[in-house]
Write a protein that holds these residues in place. Structure first.
Motif, PDB file in Angstrom:
ATOM      1  N   MET A 208      22.237 -79.837 -90.654  1.00  0.00           N
ATOM      2  CA  MET A 208      22.880 -81.101 -90.261  1.00  0.00           C
ATOM      3  C   MET A 208      22.195 -82.298 -90.902  1.00  0.00           C
ATOM      4  O   MET A 208      22.505 -83.443 -90.564  1.00  0.00           O
ATOM      5  CB  MET A 208      22.847 -81.259 -88.740  1.00  0.00           C
ATOM      6  N   GLY A 209      21.200 -82.048 -91.769  1.00  0.00           N
ATOM      7  CA  GLY A 209      20.455 -83.142 -92.388  1.00  0.00           C
ATOM      8  C   GLY A 209      19.070 -83.299 -91.792  1.00  0.00           C
ATOM      9  O   GLY A 209      18.357 -84.248 -92.113  1.00  0.00           O
ATOM     10  N   ASN A 238      28.652 -74.976 -89.517  1.00  0.00           N
ATOM     11  CA  ASN A 238      29.936 -74.611 -90.113  1.00  0.00           C
ATOM     12  C   ASN A 238      30.720 -75.896 -90.285  1.00  0.00           C
ATOM     13  O   ASN A 238      30.995 -76.602 -89.302  1.00  0.00           O
ATOM     14  CB  ASN A 238      30.697 -73.648 -89.176  1.00  0.00           C
ATOM     15  N   GLU A 239      31.072 -76.186 -91.516  1.00  0.00           N
ATOM     16  CA  GLU A 239      31.671 -77.472 -91.848  1.00  0.00           C
ATOM     17  C   GLU A 239      32.944 -77.730 -91.040  1.00  0.00           C
ATOM     18  O   GLU A 239      33.788 -76.848 -90.889  1.00  0.00           O
ATOM     19  CB  GLU A 239      32.001 -77.493 -93.341  1.00  0.00           C
ATOM     20  N   ALA A 249      24.972 -83.819 -93.673  1.00  0.00           N
ATOM     21  CA  ALA A 249      24.795 -82.359 -93.784  1.00  0.00           C
ATOM     22  C   ALA A 249      24.227 -81.941 -95.129  1.00  0.00           C
ATOM     23  O   ALA A 249      24.574 -82.496 -96.166  1.00  0.00           O
ATOM     24  CB  ALA A 249      26.136 -81.668 -93.563  1.00  0.00           C
ATOM     25  N   GLU A 250      23.347 -80.976 -95.063  1.00  0.00           N
ATOM     26  CA  GLU A 250      22.785 -80.390 -96.275  1.00  0.00           C
ATOM     27  C   GLU A 250      22.441 -78.936 -95.962  1.00  0.00           C
ATOM     28  O   GLU A 250      21.640 -78.686 -95.046  1.00  0.00           O
ATOM     29  CB  GLU A 250      21.520 -81.145 -96.672  1.00  0.00           C
ATOM     30  N   ARG A 251      23.078 -78.035 -96.681  1.00  0.00           N
ATOM     31  CA  ARG A 251      22.833 -76.618 -96.376  1.00  0.00           C
ATOM     32  C   ARG A 251      21.414 -76.245 -96.804  1.00  0.00           C
ATOM     33  O   ARG A 251      21.004 -76.559 -97.917  1.00  0.00           O
ATOM     34  CB  ARG A 251      23.858 -75.755 -97.128  1.00  0.00           C
ATOM     35  N   PRO A 252      20.669 -75.577 -95.922  1.00  0.00           N
ATOM     36  CA  PRO A 252      19.284 -75.244 -96.279  1.00  0.00           C
ATOM     37  C   PRO A 252      19.227 -74.301 -97.473  1.00  0.00           C
ATOM     38  O   PRO A 252      20.120 -73.472 -97.661  1.00  0.00           O
ATOM     39  CB  PRO A 252      18.742 -74.532 -95.035  1.00  0.00           C
ATOM     40  N   ASP A 253      18.163 -74.435 -98.229  1.00  0.00           N
ATOM     41  CA  ASP A 253      17.863 -73.460 -99.270  1.00  0.00           C
ATOM     42  C   ASP A 253      17.818 -72.068 -98.608  1.00  0.00           C
ATOM     43  O   ASP A 253      17.242 -71.917 -97.526  1.00  0.00           O
ATOM     44  CB  ASP A 253      16.497 -73.842 -99.859  1.00  0.00           C
ATOM     45  N   PRO A 254      18.419 -71.054 -99.214  1.00  0.00           N
ATOM     46  CA  PRO A 254      18.462 -69.734 -98.573  1.00  0.00           C
ATOM     47  C   PRO A 254      17.086 -69.185 -98.210  1.00  0.00           C
ATOM     48  O   PRO A 254      16.911 -68.604 -97.129  1.00  0.00           O
ATOM     49  CB  PRO A 254      19.147 -68.848 -99.629  1.00  0.00           C
TER      50      PRO A 254
END
Ligand code: SAM
Ligand code: DTB
Ligand code: SF4
Length: 342
Positions: A208-209, A238-239, A249-254
């Protein structure tokens, strides 16, 4: 600073600690990947069958129109997400859906309602649903918002196994995401659930940032509750169109996600860690790493509440290739709706 070894750092005889501090979590998180995974795997194998993943199924029994302003949620009435609000689902539909979920391999059935808190009249109906689903031989879970002690006691008497109520994020980031109820409100509800003798399902959302420190702060908050939640759902946001979280929002690095799961496993070694929302964005390889790091539960079915989940065939294939002891039935059609948000 020497990273704390979870097995030698003042754990009680139960193996569970409730006095984790942020620096310890950060030191674990910063370990070389192989060392972190080794610690997590060792604890995972001590406490669980490493080749078993719990399969839960989710149903939205009351969708949308929620008065809370959770900035990530499609169901909040504060935002225009295009979602149609529904009334509470009837018991026959809920039980029929649970039956199909059971036939499709789900061992737990989780019923969710978009309420700030249930009205007593609504709770009567939910209690009947819980008893009926329990009668099918499934574990039951509900998530209905905040509860009074009396409401928690009624759910317990109806046979409820788990109550899901998330802290969602770190204490520092919380106010950026929700203003209509406090973290303390949530912790109060968790105490009522625990006091009523219901098992606790409590986790949060990443992506979520928030900073890595917030994710770790959330895990420390969960681990330092008076008892560890029996289930810890880790949701990847989930967008949802139209909600404020889109702006941050920023998806975390895997790899960061795998590290977080490993830290959750080490801090709460006997809790079931659920790779919850957001698996639709994860590759099979990332999910496999999360299972190795200690995740041992997923939601099955093509839809979560209002957003998508991986298709049943994809999950069945993944678990089969990993040799994970799943009862997924490839031939059973999805029990969930096909109208998930894009
Ligand atoms: N209204 C109840 C409540 O908030 O306690 C129960 C339902 S609510 C949907 C349950 C949890 O789902 C939230 O606390 C949040 O952690 C998670 N959630 C909601 N929307 C999400 C999204 N778009 N992506 C990931 N997780 C989400
Ligand atoms: C939880 O932590 N994750 C589930 C469950 N508790 C109720 C909900 C995920 C919701 C994902 C967004 C949606 O489908 O609306
Ligand atoms: Fe309502 Fe739950 Fe969504 Fe918050 S997360 S808006 S409380 S349904």
């Amino acid at each position: 600073m020497t990273p704390p070894l979870a097995s030698t750092n003042g754990q009680a005889a139960t193996g569970l600690r409730h006095d984790w501090d942020r620096a310890e979590a950060e030191a674990l998180y910063a370990l070389p990947f192989a060392d972190l995974m080794f610690q997590a795997q060792s604890l995972h194998r001590t406490n669980f069958d490493p080749n078993h993943v719990e399969t839960a199924s989710l149903l939205s029994i009351k969708t949308g129109g929620c008065p809370e302003d959770c900035g990530y949620c499609s169901q909040s009435s504060h935002y225009d997400t295009g979602l149609k609000a529904t009334k509470l689902m009837d018991q026959a539909t809920v039980v029929a859906t649970a039956q199909r979920a059971k036939e499709a391999g789900a061992s737990r059935f989780c019923m969710a309602a978009a309420w700030r808190n249930p009205k007593d009249r609504d709770l009567d109906q939910v209690c009947d649903m819980v008893s009926a689903v329990k009668g099918l031989g499934m574990e039951t879970c509900v998530t209905l918002g905040m509860l009074t002690p009396a409401q928690a006691a009624r759910l317990h008497d109806a046979g409820l196994d788990f109550y899901n109520h998330n802290v969602d994020t770190s204490p520092e980031f919380y106010d950026k995401i929700i203003t209509t109820r406090t973290l303390e409100d949530r912790i109060d509800t968790l105490a009522h659930v625990r006091d009523a003798g219901i098992k606790v399902c409590c986790g949060g959302i990443v992506g979520m940032g928030e900073r890595v420190e917030d994710r770790l702060g959330m895990m420390v908050l969960l681990a330092n509750l008076p008892s560890h939640p029996e289930s810890v759902p880790v949701n990847l946001w989930n967008e949802v169109k139209g909600v404020p979280v889109n702006d941050t929002a920023e998806r975390p690095d895997p790899i960061a996600l795998v590290r977080l799961i490993a830290v959750a496993r080490i801090l709460m070694p006997k809790s079931v860690v659920r790779l919850s929302a957001g698996r639709q964005y994860m590759t099979d390889e990332l999910q496999a790493l999360c299972f190795l790091a200690g995740a041992n539960s997923i939601f099955i079915g093509d839809v979560l509440l209002t957003t998508k989940n991986p298709q049943r065939d994809r999950d069945a294939s993944l678990l089969e290739r990993l040799g994970i002891n799943s009862q997924l039935d490839h031939t059973t059609h999805s029990h969930l709706r096909a109208d998930a948000a894009e």
